[in-house]
Write an enzyme that holds these catalytic residues in place. Structure first.
Site, PDB file in Angstrom:
ATOM      1  N   ASP A  11       0.886  -1.157   0.000  1.00 54.66           N
ATOM      2  CA  ASP A  11       0.000   0.000   0.000  1.00 54.66           C
ATOM      3  C   ASP A  11       0.929   1.213   0.000  1.00 54.66           C
ATOM      4  O   ASP A  11       2.105   1.110   0.363  1.00 54.66           O
ATOM      5  CB  ASP A  11      -0.880  -0.029   1.262  1.00 54.66           C
ATOM      6  CG  ASP A  11      -1.665   1.246   1.442  1.00 54.66           C
ATOM      7  OD1 ASP A  11      -2.400   1.623   0.515  1.00 54.66           O
ATOM      8  OD2 ASP A  11      -1.517   1.878   2.510  1.00 54.66           O
ATOM      9  N   MET A  12       0.435   2.370  -0.408  1.00 52.77           N
ATOM     10  CA  MET A  12       1.307   3.535  -0.472  1.00 52.77           C
ATOM     11  C   MET A  12       1.117   4.474   0.725  1.00 52.77           C
ATOM     12  O   MET A  12       2.026   4.664   1.521  1.00 52.77           O
ATOM     13  CB  MET A  12       1.058   4.303  -1.783  1.00 52.77           C
ATOM     14  CG  MET A  12       2.035   5.441  -2.002  1.00 52.77           C
ATOM     15  SD  MET A  12       1.755   6.340  -3.553  1.00 52.77           S
ATOM     16  CE  MET A  12       0.292   7.287  -3.119  1.00 52.77           C
ATOM     17  N   ASP A  13      -0.080   5.052   0.856  1.00 54.79           N
ATOM     18  CA  ASP A  13      -0.327   6.067   1.880  1.00 54.79           C
ATOM     19  C   ASP A  13      -0.292   5.464   3.278  1.00 54.79           C
ATOM     20  O   ASP A  13      -1.087   4.590   3.605  1.00 54.79           O
ATOM     21  CB  ASP A  13      -1.685   6.730   1.641  1.00 54.79           C
ATOM     22  CG  ASP A  13      -1.734   7.437   0.299  1.00 54.79           C
ATOM     23  OD1 ASP A  13      -0.908   8.331   0.087  1.00 54.79           O
ATOM     24  OD2 ASP A  13      -2.592   7.080  -0.535  1.00 54.79           O
ATOM     25  N   ASP A 167      -1.402  -0.642   6.103  1.00 57.45           N
ATOM     26  CA  ASP A 167      -1.566   0.046   7.384  1.00 57.45           C
ATOM     27  C   ASP A 167      -3.036   0.261   7.717  1.00 57.45           C
ATOM     28  O   ASP A 167      -3.348   0.952   8.685  1.00 57.45           O
ATOM     29  CB  ASP A 167      -0.860   1.410   7.355  1.00 57.45           C
ATOM     30  CG  ASP A 167      -1.600   2.407   6.475  1.00 57.45           C
ATOM     31  OD1 ASP A 167      -1.734   3.570   6.892  1.00 57.45           O
ATOM     32  OD2 ASP A 167      -2.049   2.038   5.375  1.00 57.45           O
TER      33      ASP A 167
END
Length: 188
Positions: A11-13, A167
Site C-alpha cells: 500500500d502507499m499512503d 496500514d
C-alpha cells in the site's frame, strides 16, 4: 523473512509514504470552504478507501448536499499542491530497497494514479515497482480484492504467492479476500 513469497505488494499512503498528515490538511482546507469538518477517528477508519468514498462519508456526517465526486476532486487538487513538498518515505521503504531485483513488487493504493505516479517519481521510488495499481484502475476498491489481484496479475505472480504490506483494516481485508498474506505495518 519474505523468501517464501514470489511477489511483494505495498500500500502507499501510510505504508511506504508518510502522506496522511498532508491528506488531512488538504481535507481541512477543502472542507473549510464549505463550513464542514471531519472526525479524525472516522477518517482513520476509512484509510485505504478512494477519495470519493471518504468525501461521501464526510458529506453524510455533515448532512450536506454536495456531489462526493466533485468534493473529492477539490480535495485532490488541494493535496496535489502540497504533496510533492511535504511527503517523505517511511522506514518500510528499506524493505522495498532490499528486495529490489529479487522479487517483483507492486504498489496497490487507494490514491488516484496521477498522484501515486507523481509521488513515487518525485521521491525516486517508482523504479522499484513493476506495477502501480491505483483507485482509477479498478471498479471495486478496498476492502474488495481487485486492487491486489490486479497487482499480482501485472507482476505475473499467483495471488497466493504474494504478501501485502498494509496500514489499514480495509487493505488487510482486501489482501485476505485476494488469498494473500497480509503484514499489518502498524505492528512492525
Amino acid at each position: 523473512m519474505y523468501e517464501r513469497y514470489d511477489g511483494l505488494i505495498f500500500d502507499m499512503d501510510g505504508t511506504i509514504l508518510d502522506t496522511e498528515p498532508t491528506h488531512r490538511k488538504a481535507w481541512r482546507e477543502t472542507l473549510a470552504g464549505y463550513g464542514m469538518q471531519f472526525d479524525e477517528q472516522a477518517m482513520v477508519a476509512l484509510n485505504g478507501s478512494p477519495t470519493w468514498r471518504i468525501a461521501q462519508a464526510i458529506i453524510e456526517l455533515n448532512r450536506a448536499d454536495l456531489d462526493p465526486h466533485r468534493l473529492a476532486q477539490e480535495k485532490t487538487q488541494a493535496v496535489r499542491a502540497m504533496l510533492l513538498d511535504t511527503v517523505r518515505p517511511l522506514p518500510l521503504i528499506e524493505v522495498v530497497k532490499s528486495w529490489h531485483g529479487r522479487r517483483p513488487m507492486a504498489v496497490g493504493t487507494g490514491s488516484e494514479s496521477d498522484i501515486a505516479e507523481a509521488l513515487l517519481n518525485h521521491l525516486g521510488l517508482r523504479q522499484y515497482f513493476s506495477a502501480v495499481v491505483a483507485a482509477d484502475h479498478v471498479k471495486n476498491h478496498k476492502p474488495a480484492p481487485d486492487t491486489f489481484l490486479l497487482c499480482a496479475e501485472l507482476m505475473g505472480v499467483a495471488p497466493q504467492k504474494c504478501v501485502v504490506f498494509e496500514d489499514a483494516d480495509f487493505g488487510l481485508e482486501a489482501a485476505r479476500a485476494a488469498g494473500m498474506d497480509g503484514v499489518d505495518v502498524r505492528l512492525l
